[in-house]
Design a protein around this motif. Structure first.
Motif, PDB file in Angstrom:
ATOM      1  N   SER A 142       0.841  -1.206   0.000  1.00 34.72           N
ATOM      2  CA  SER A 142       0.000   0.000   0.000  1.00 34.72           C
ATOM      3  C   SER A 142       0.875   1.255   0.000  1.00 34.72           C
ATOM      4  O   SER A 142       0.568   2.237  -0.687  1.00 34.72           O
ATOM      5  CB  SER A 142      -0.956  -0.001   1.192  1.00 34.72           C
TER       6      SER A 142
ATOM      7  N   SER B   2     -14.107  -1.375  10.280  1.00 33.77           N
ATOM      8  CA  SER B   2     -15.105  -1.182   9.231  1.00 33.77           C
ATOM      9  C   SER B   2     -15.926   0.079   9.493  1.00 33.77           C
ATOM     10  O   SER B   2     -16.259   0.821   8.559  1.00 33.77           O
ATOM     11  CB  SER B   2     -16.029  -2.403   9.155  1.00 33.77           C
TER      12      SER B   2
ATOM     13  N   ASN C  55     -14.880   1.800   5.982  1.00 36.09           N
ATOM     14  CA  ASN C  55     -16.102   1.463   5.243  1.00 36.09           C
ATOM     15  C   ASN C  55     -16.423   0.000   5.515  1.00 36.09           C
ATOM     16  O   ASN C  55     -15.593  -0.743   6.028  1.00 36.09           O
ATOM     17  CB  ASN C  55     -15.944   1.728   3.744  1.00 36.09           C
TER      18      ASN C  55
ATOM     19  N   LEU D 147     -17.163  -2.439   3.407  1.00 39.61           N
ATOM     20  CA  LEU D 147     -16.877  -3.431   2.382  1.00 39.61           C
ATOM     21  C   LEU D 147     -15.911  -4.533   2.830  1.00 39.61           C
ATOM     22  O   LEU D 147     -16.087  -5.697   2.466  1.00 39.61           O
ATOM     23  CB  LEU D 147     -16.349  -2.740   1.125  1.00 39.61           C
TER      24      LEU D 147
ATOM     25  N   TYR E   2      -4.456  -4.985   3.175  1.00 43.57           N
ATOM     26  CA  TYR E   2      -4.229  -3.977   2.128  1.00 43.57           C
ATOM     27  C   TYR E   2      -5.496  -3.146   1.929  1.00 43.57           C
ATOM     28  O   TYR E   2      -5.433  -1.916   1.793  1.00 43.57           O
ATOM     29  CB  TYR E   2      -3.831  -4.663   0.823  1.00 43.57           C
ATOM     30  N   TRP E   3      -6.635  -3.791   1.885  1.00 43.43           N
ATOM     31  CA  TRP E   3      -7.907  -3.122   1.675  1.00 43.43           C
ATOM     32  C   TRP E   3      -8.157  -2.062   2.744  1.00 43.43           C
ATOM     33  O   TRP E   3      -8.545  -0.933   2.470  1.00 43.43           O
ATOM     34  CB  TRP E   3      -9.023  -4.152   1.664  1.00 43.43           C
TER      35      TRP E   3
ATOM     36  N   GLY F 290      -7.699   1.487   1.498  1.00 46.46           N
ATOM     37  CA  GLY F 290      -9.063   1.913   1.228  1.00 46.46           C
ATOM     38  C   GLY F 290      -9.660   1.307  -0.018  1.00 46.46           C
ATOM     39  O   GLY F 290     -10.807   1.588  -0.367  1.00 46.46           O
ATOM     40  N   SER F 291      -8.898   0.476  -0.713  1.00 51.79           N
ATOM     41  CA  SER F 291      -9.369  -0.190  -1.928  1.00 51.79           C
ATOM     42  C   SER F 291      -8.427  -1.355  -2.212  1.00 51.79           C
ATOM     43  O   SER F 291      -7.403  -1.514  -1.544  1.00 51.79           O
ATOM     44  CB  SER F 291      -9.381   0.784  -3.117  1.00 51.79           C
ATOM     45  N   VAL F 292      -8.780  -2.169  -3.189  1.00 45.47           N
ATOM     46  CA  VAL F 292      -7.888  -3.261  -3.583  1.00 45.47           C
ATOM     47  C   VAL F 292      -7.330  -2.968  -4.968  1.00 45.47           C
ATOM     48  O   VAL F 292      -7.882  -2.164  -5.720  1.00 45.47           O
ATOM     49  CB  VAL F 292      -8.610  -4.627  -3.577  1.00 45.47           C
ATOM     50  N   SER F 293      -6.237  -3.609  -5.311  1.00 45.28           N
ATOM     51  CA  SER F 293      -5.582  -3.391  -6.600  1.00 45.28           C
ATOM     52  C   SER F 293      -5.154  -4.729  -7.166  1.00 45.28           C
ATOM     53  O   SER F 293      -5.166  -5.761  -6.472  1.00 45.28           O
ATOM     54  CB  SER F 293      -4.354  -2.494  -6.417  1.00 45.28           C
TER      55      SER F 293
ATOM     56  N   TRP G 151      -3.995  -8.295  -5.198  1.00 45.01           N
ATOM     57  CA  TRP G 151      -4.503  -9.631  -5.520  1.00 45.01           C
ATOM     58  C   TRP G 151      -3.361 -10.589  -5.841  1.00 45.01           C
ATOM     59  O   TRP G 151      -3.381 -11.755  -5.426  1.00 45.01           O
ATOM     60  CB  TRP G 151      -5.477  -9.557  -6.698  1.00 45.01           C
TER      61      TRP G 151
END
Length: 302
Positions: free
Chosen positions: A28, A112, A116, A118, A161-162, A166-169, A173
Motif C-alpha cells: 500500500s 469497518s 467502510n 466493504l 491492504y484493503w 481503502g481499496s484493492v488493486s 490480488w
C-alpha cells in the motif's frame, strides 16, 4: 498458566501474521497511500488475535478428539502438546480461543465503522473459517488444502491492504495469491507426519486421500505456480521489477524438493524439510516486501 497459554497460542508461529501484514503495508505504501500507524497497529492486533484464536481452537479440539494423544509431534507439526501435559488447562485454552475470536470480531467491526463496511465481505467468512477449520474443514481434502492459504493470503494479506489503502488493486490480488499458494503448501507439508493419527480421528486431507508422494507433487506444482505468478505480474507491470528479489529464495528449493520426494513416506526424516518450508514461507514474502520498499524509495526519489 501463562506458559501454558503461550503454548496453546503457539506464539512462535505468529510471525507469519506479521509477515502478511507487513507485505500488505509495504504494497500500500509503494502504491502511494499514506500509512496511518494507528490503523496499522490495529490491523496487526486484529490479525494476531485471529491467528491466536485458530491456534487455540485447534489445540482444544485436537485435545478433545484424542488426536493429540496419537500424534508424534515435530517442531513444525502435531500441535504444541501443551494440553496433553496439562489437561486441566483445556478450559483456559477454549476461553483463550473464544476471547481472541471476540476481539477479532470487535476490532474488525471498529475498523469497518471507521473506514467502510466493504472489508466485512472478507471478515465474515474469515471468522467462520477460524472456528470451522479444525472441526469441519479437515474433512474436505481440497478445501483443507486451500483454506489456510485463503485465510492468510486473501483474508489476512488482501484484507489488510484493503483496510490500509481503502481499496484493492491488481498488485494486492497478486500478493494475496502468492501467499495463498505458499501458506497452503506450508500446512500441506506439515500434514505429512500426522497422516496415520489424522486418519484415525476421521480427517480427510490430501496426504490421506492421495498419499504423501502424490501430495509432494501437488506441493511442487503450487510452489512453482507461485513463482510463475510473480514472473507474470512483473512482466505485466502489476508488480515492480524489484520484486524479482523474491527469486533469491529459489536456492532453498534445491535442497527442499529432492528431500521431500526422498523422504515423503518417511515422516521421521522429514523434519529438516519442514523447517526449510517454514523458512521459505517467510523468506519469499520478505524478499517481496524488500522489493516493494526498494521500488517505493526509488519512485519517491524521482
Amino acid at each position: 498458566m501463562l506458559k501454558q497459554l503461550c503454548g496453546v497460542a503457539r506464539i512462535n508461529f505468529l510471525s507469519l501474521t506479521l509477515v502478511c501484514i507487513a507485505l500488505a503495508a509495504g504494497a500500500s505504501w509503494q502504491a502511494g497511500f499514506v500509512l496511518h500507524y494507528a490503523t496499522l497497529a490495529l490491523v496487526t492486533a486484529v490479525g494476531l488475535c485471529a491467528h491466536l484464536s485458530v491456534n487455540a481452537f485447534n489445540e482444544y479440539f485436537d485435545f478433545k478428539s484424542g488426536l493429540d494423544f496419537l500424534t508424534e509431534r515435530t517442531p513444525f507439526s502435531g500441535g504444541s502438546g501443551t494440553l496433553v501435559r496439562h489437561p486441566t488447562a483445556s478450559t483456559s485454552a477454549l476461553t483463550l480461543a473464544i476471547v481472541s475470536l471476540l476481539l477479532t470480531i470487535g476490532g474488525g467491526l471498529y475498523l469497518s465503522y471507521q473506514l467502510n463496511w466493504l472489508p466485512l465481505m472478507l471478515g465474515m467468512p474469515g471468522v467462520v473459517l477460524i472456528y470451522a477449520y479444525t472441526q469441519y474443514v479437515n474433512r474436505w481434502p481440497l478445501l483443507c488444502l486451500l483454506a489456510p492459504g485463503i485465510g492468510f493470503g486473501v483474508f489476512m494479506t488482501l484484507g489488510s491492504y484493503w483496510v490500509l489503502a481503502g481499496s484493492v488493486s491488481a498488485a494486492a490480488w497478486v500478493l494475496a495469491v502468492i501467499m495463498l499458494l505458499l501458506v497452503s503448501n506450508l500446512l500441506l507439508l506439515n500434514q505429512f507426519p500426522d497422516v496415520d493419527a489424522d486418519r484415525r480421528v476421521g480427517r480427510r486431507h490430501l496426504p490421506i486421500v492421495i498419499g504423501r508422494r502424490r501430495s509432494a507433487s501437488v506441493y511442487t506444482l503450487l510452489l512453482l505456480l507461485s513463482y510463475l505468478v510473480l514472473l507474470a505480474a512483473v512482466a505485466g507491470g502489476i508488480l515492480p521489477r524489484q520484486c524479482l528479489l523474491a527469486l533469491l529464495s529459489l536456492p532453498l528449493l534445491i535442497k527442499l524438493l529432492p528431500g521431500l520426494f526422498r523422504y515423503a513416506d518417511k515422516p521421521k526424516q522429514l523434519t529438516p524439510y519442514l523447517g526449510l518450508n517454514v523458512l521459505l514461507c517467510h523468506l519469499y514474502p520478505l524478499l517481496l516486501l524488500a522489493g516493494l520498499i526498494w521500488a517505493g524509495i526509488g519512485h519517491k526519489a524521482l
